[in-house]
Design a protein around this motif. Structure first.
Motif: not given
Length: 247
Positions: A78, A82-83, A86, A201, A203, A207, A210
């Motif tokens: 969690d 994300p980093e 990714r 990185w 953010p 990206h 999903k």
């Protein structure tokens, strides 16, 4: 793992998950500290020690060790997922592969050896190319070289996190969480040592989304494509041609 990095992880997971808090029980005694819980989890991953082994060594029960490991998985994924886990960006990691002759393949592919079935996403080597077929010989060399690079990378990961190299009877979700957590920790260590391939990185980058929910007809269509030996042959042929034109 360096002490400052370990302390950073301990503080982060403690702030993220109340399970790691140093609670007081009904008798007024302090519970298991966050430091012990995180140390137990990392030792299980790094040395593949049985949870019961930590009972006397770290004064933590087998059940608590297992719970600490599961909570550690969830917290690390969690916080740092994300980093350090990714997906490729839209600009740098498109999975649509365009090769020669205008053929487009709607997914990436995996490099495999001869024991695997002839499926569309699997690119196999050529066991015995003809002596005068320089295109096939080149393809075999490149395919083997790239496959070995991936195998070596995973070998390094297994050497650092021994839990990945031994058989396990854990549930599928637990195995997946273990793999993701080890990859995240490995990437964090490399960044801390300033040897990461991509240390920065961003953010705000767009990206890939999903996977969207597909209708039953779409699922069947994808499964037919995956099972197509003809697509398998076409992809390998196009790769052979692509390599020969870009030597």
């Amino acid at each position: 793992m360096a002490r400052p990095l370990f302390n950073q992880i301990v503080n982060a997971v403690t702030n993220h998950d109340a399970y790691f808090h140093n609670n007081i029980d009904c008798t007024g005694r302090e519970g298991i500290s966050p430091l012990i819980k995180c140390t137990s989890a990392i030792r299980q991953l790094a040395y593949d020690v049985n949870a019961s082994f930590l009972d006397e060594y770290m004064q933590i029960s087998e059940r608590s060790s297992r719970m600490a490991l599961d909570h550690f998985f969830e917290a690390v994924m969690d916080i740092y997922g994300p980093e350090y886990l990714r997906k490729p960006t839209i600009g740098s990691g498109l999975v649509v592969l365009t090769l020669l002759k205008g053929n487009i393949y709607p997914s990436g592919y995996y490099l495999v050896d001869g024991i695997n079935p002839k499926l569309a996403p699997l690119v196999k080597s050529i066991p015995e190319p003809a002596d005068d077929d320089h295109k096939q010989i080149l393809y075999k060399q490149k395919q083997k070289s790239a496959r070995k690079d991936v195998e070596r990378a995973f070998g390094v990961l297994k050497k650092k996190w021994v839990a990945l190299s031994n058989p396990t009877r854990a549930l599928k979700k637990r195995i997946v969480n273990m793999m993701y957590t080890c990859i995240i920790l490995h990437n964090m260590i490399r960044k801390y040592k300033k040897i990461a391939i991509s240390p920065k990185w961003f953010p705000e980058e767009a990206h890939q989304p999903k996977d969207l929910l597909r209708k039953e007809e779409q699922v069947e269509q994808v499964m037919r494509w995956i099972g197509s030996s003809q697509v398998h042959q076409n992809l390998r042929h196009d790769l052979i041609e692509h390599l020969s034109c870009n030597v």
